[in-house]
Write a protein that holds these residues in place. Structure first.
Motif, PDB file in Angstrom:
ATOM      1  N   VAL A  43       4.948  -5.503  11.708  1.00 38.46           N
ATOM      2  CA  VAL A  43       4.870  -6.547  10.539  1.00 38.46           C
ATOM      3  C   VAL A  43       4.574  -5.489   9.121  1.00 38.46           C
ATOM      4  CG1 VAL A  43       3.860  -8.285  11.942  1.00 38.46           C
ATOM      5  CG2 VAL A  43       2.294  -6.722  10.783  1.00 38.46           C
ATOM      6  N   CYS A  44       4.882  -4.246   9.290  1.00 41.79           N
ATOM      7  CA  CYS A  44       4.765  -3.345   8.326  1.00 41.79           C
ATOM      8  C   CYS A  44       6.396  -3.142   7.992  1.00 41.79           C
ATOM      9  CB  CYS A  44       4.314  -2.111   8.469  1.00 41.79           C
ATOM     10  SG  CYS A  44       2.603  -2.450   8.994  1.00 41.79           S
ATOM     11  N   ALA A  45       6.736  -2.970   6.692  1.00 41.16           N
ATOM     12  CA  ALA A  45       7.861  -2.312   6.477  1.00 41.16           C
ATOM     13  C   ALA A  45       7.880  -1.433   5.280  1.00 41.16           C
ATOM     14  CB  ALA A  45       8.674  -3.585   5.722  1.00 41.16           C
ATOM     15  N   ARG A  46       9.039  -0.620   5.289  1.00 46.93           N
ATOM     16  CA  ARG A  46       8.975   0.422   4.237  1.00 46.93           C
ATOM     17  C   ARG A  46      10.337   0.406   3.473  1.00 46.93           C
ATOM     18  NH1 ARG A  46       8.178   6.720   5.998  1.00 46.93           N
ATOM     19  NH2 ARG A  46      10.542   7.142   5.935  1.00 46.93           N
ATOM     20  N   ASN A  47      10.325   0.113   2.424  1.00 43.25           N
ATOM     21  CA  ASN A  47      11.481   0.043   1.492  1.00 43.25           C
ATOM     22  C   ASN A  47      12.280  -1.296   2.021  1.00 43.25           C
ATOM     23  OD1 ASN A  47      10.972   2.155  -0.183  1.00 43.25           O
ATOM     24  ND2 ASN A  47      11.785   3.654   1.373  1.00 43.25           N
ATOM     25  N   GLY A  48      11.653  -2.160   2.644  1.00 42.44           N
ATOM     26  CA  GLY A  48      12.480  -3.363   3.134  1.00 42.44           C
ATOM     27  C   GLY A  48      12.868  -3.370   4.528  1.00 42.44           C
ATOM     28  N   ALA A  49      12.652  -2.127   5.260  1.00 35.91           N
ATOM     29  CA  ALA A  49      12.931  -1.914   6.368  1.00 35.91           C
ATOM     30  C   ALA A  49      11.740  -1.897   7.547  1.00 35.91           C
ATOM     31  CB  ALA A  49      13.708  -0.851   6.887  1.00 35.91           C
ATOM     32  N   LYS A  50      11.935  -2.743   8.738  1.00 37.43           N
ATOM     33  CA  LYS A  50      10.695  -2.585   9.341  1.00 37.43           C
ATOM     34  C   LYS A  50      10.403  -1.170  10.105  1.00 37.43           C
ATOM     35  CE  LYS A  50      10.385  -7.219  10.724  1.00 37.43           C
ATOM     36  NZ  LYS A  50       8.926  -7.777  10.475  1.00 37.43           N
ATOM     37  N   VAL A  51       9.027  -1.098  10.103  1.00 40.12           N
ATOM     38  CA  VAL A  51       8.614   0.241  10.708  1.00 40.12           C
ATOM     39  C   VAL A  51       8.675   0.246  12.007  1.00 40.12           C
ATOM     40  CG1 VAL A  51       6.489   1.623  10.985  1.00 40.12           C
ATOM     41  CG2 VAL A  51       7.151   0.495   8.785  1.00 40.12           C
TER      42      VAL A  51
ATOM     43  N   ILE B 247       0.995  -1.155  -0.149  1.00 39.39           N
ATOM     44  CA  ILE B 247      -0.085   0.076   0.040  1.00 39.39           C
ATOM     45  C   ILE B 247       0.778   1.262  -0.085  1.00 39.39           C
ATOM     46  CG2 ILE B 247      -1.775  -1.167   1.000  1.00 39.39           C
ATOM     47  CD1 ILE B 247      -1.184   0.400   3.811  1.00 39.39           C
ATOM     48  N   GLU B 248       0.258   2.376  -0.387  1.00 45.15           N
ATOM     49  CA  GLU B 248       0.970   3.594  -0.356  1.00 45.15           C
ATOM     50  C   GLU B 248       0.380   4.466   0.545  1.00 45.15           C
ATOM     51  OE1 GLU B 248       2.243   7.226  -3.339  1.00 45.15           O
ATOM     52  OE2 GLU B 248       2.327   5.300  -3.989  1.00 45.15           O
ATOM     53  N   ILE B 249       1.234   4.893   1.457  1.00 46.17           N
ATOM     54  CA  ILE B 249       0.569   6.040   2.532  1.00 46.17           C
ATOM     55  C   ILE B 249       1.806   7.224   2.391  1.00 46.17           C
ATOM     56  CG2 ILE B 249      -0.216   6.657   4.778  1.00 46.17           C
ATOM     57  CD1 ILE B 249      -0.720   3.370   5.003  1.00 46.17           C
ATOM     58  N   GLY B 250       1.085   8.315   2.277  1.00 47.24           N
ATOM     59  CA  GLY B 250       1.911   9.571   2.673  1.00 47.24           C
ATOM     60  C   GLY B 250       3.064   9.468   1.582  1.00 47.24           C
ATOM     61  N   GLY B 251       3.075   9.100   0.316  1.00 45.14           N
ATOM     62  CA  GLY B 251       4.120   9.005  -0.547  1.00 45.14           C
ATOM     63  C   GLY B 251       4.976   8.018  -0.414  1.00 45.14           C
ATOM     64  N   GLN B 252       4.652   7.019   0.715  1.00 43.08           N
ATOM     65  CA  GLN B 252       5.901   6.012   0.701  1.00 43.08           C
ATOM     66  C   GLN B 252       5.052   4.482   0.434  1.00 43.08           C
ATOM     67  OE1 GLN B 252       8.946   6.290   1.445  1.00 43.08           O
ATOM     68  NE2 GLN B 252       9.012   8.625   1.776  1.00 43.08           N
ATOM     69  N   SER B 253       5.870   3.861   0.140  1.00 49.89           N
ATOM     70  CA  SER B 253       5.121   2.373  -0.199  1.00 49.89           C
ATOM     71  C   SER B 253       5.503   1.692   0.985  1.00 49.89           C
ATOM     72  CB  SER B 253       5.876   1.701  -1.641  1.00 49.89           C
ATOM     73  OG  SER B 253       5.372   0.278  -1.845  1.00 49.89           O
ATOM     74  N   TYR B 254       4.606   0.744   1.550  1.00 55.68           N
ATOM     75  CA  TYR B 254       4.664  -0.030   2.561  1.00 55.68           C
ATOM     76  C   TYR B 254       4.286  -1.467   2.066  1.00 55.68           C
ATOM     77  CZ  TYR B 254       4.954   4.069   5.530  1.00 55.68           C
ATOM     78  OH  TYR B 254       5.519   5.246   5.909  1.00 55.68           O
ATOM     79  N   THR B 255       4.800  -2.612   2.987  1.00 59.49           N
ATOM     80  CA  THR B 255       4.460  -3.916   2.856  1.00 59.49           C
ATOM     81  C   THR B 255       3.716  -4.309   4.213  1.00 59.49           C
ATOM     82  OG1 THR B 255       6.226  -4.320   1.518  1.00 59.49           O
ATOM     83  CG2 THR B 255       5.244  -6.397   2.543  1.00 59.49           C
ATOM     84  N   ILE B 256       2.419  -4.733   4.030  1.00 56.73           N
ATOM     85  CA  ILE B 256       1.857  -5.357   4.972  1.00 56.73           C
ATOM     86  C   ILE B 256       2.128  -6.859   5.193  1.00 56.73           C
ATOM     87  CG2 ILE B 256      -0.340  -5.267   6.179  1.00 56.73           C
ATOM     88  CD1 ILE B 256       0.580  -2.426   5.655  1.00 56.73           C
ATOM     89  N   GLY B 257       2.738  -7.056   6.413  1.00 59.64           N
ATOM     90  CA  GLY B 257       3.012  -8.295   6.810  1.00 59.64           C
ATOM     91  C   GLY B 257       2.117  -9.361   7.369  1.00 59.64           C
TER      92      GLY B 257
END
Length: 161
Positions: free
Chosen positions: A106-114, A4-14
């Motif tokens: 369990v969320c990541a942004r650009n491969g890094a854990k949030v 998903i995209e939030i605030g112009g950033q792409s996130y992965t929901i694990g």
């Protein structure tokens, strides 16, 4: 995994493991009965149609576009939201932190854990971004369970009327 995209950033929901799903849903369960009237009001009021139309329009034309919709039907929304906001405000800080930390972990942004070790890894995360991520985790991991609770709560509400 959902992207998903939030605030112009792409996130992965694990994925939350089964124990974390159980504990997060347990902490969220007091909110479930308060969601039924909110969902019913949103479904009746045409808000979703208005929001979809906003997405399709240029920002300059939003005011003109909104004038096409009868948003007077949303008057009941504030009354429906009151029990939800009260239930949310009565949750302990520990319960809210537990939900937020478990979901953000369990969320990541650009491969890094949030969130790692109860610490946010990105200074630019705003509350609205965090809430959107938490909702995405809950929907992705527990959507069927929450939907079942909402159905049962709705049935119980109709029986008690």
């Amino acid at each position: 995994m959902e992207q998903i995209e939030i605030g112009g950033q792409s996130y992965t929901i694990g994925r939350l493991n089964a124990f974390d799903q159980m504990h997060v849903s347990r902490k969220l369960s007091p909110l479930v009965p308060t969601l039924v009237p909110v969902i019913a009001e949103l479904a009746q009021g045409g808000l979703s149609k208005a929001l979809e139309a906003i997405d399709d329009e240029e920002l300059d034309d939003v005011e003109a576009m909104l004038s096409q919709f009868d948003l007077k039907n949303l008057n009941g929304l504030s009354a429906a939201l009151k029990p939800l906001t009260e239930a949310w405000s009565q949750m302990s800080e520990d319960d809210v932190d537990f939900i937020m930390i478990k979901c953000l972990s369990v969320c990541a942004r650009n491969g890094a854990k949030v969130c790692v070790n109860k610490t946010l890894m990105f200074d630019d995360l705003e509350m609205s971004h965090m809430l959107a991520l938490v909702l995405a985790v809950v929907r992705s991991n527990m959507g069927n369970f929450i939907q079942g609770l909402l159905t049962k709560a709705s049935t119980f509400q109709k029986q008690s009327e």
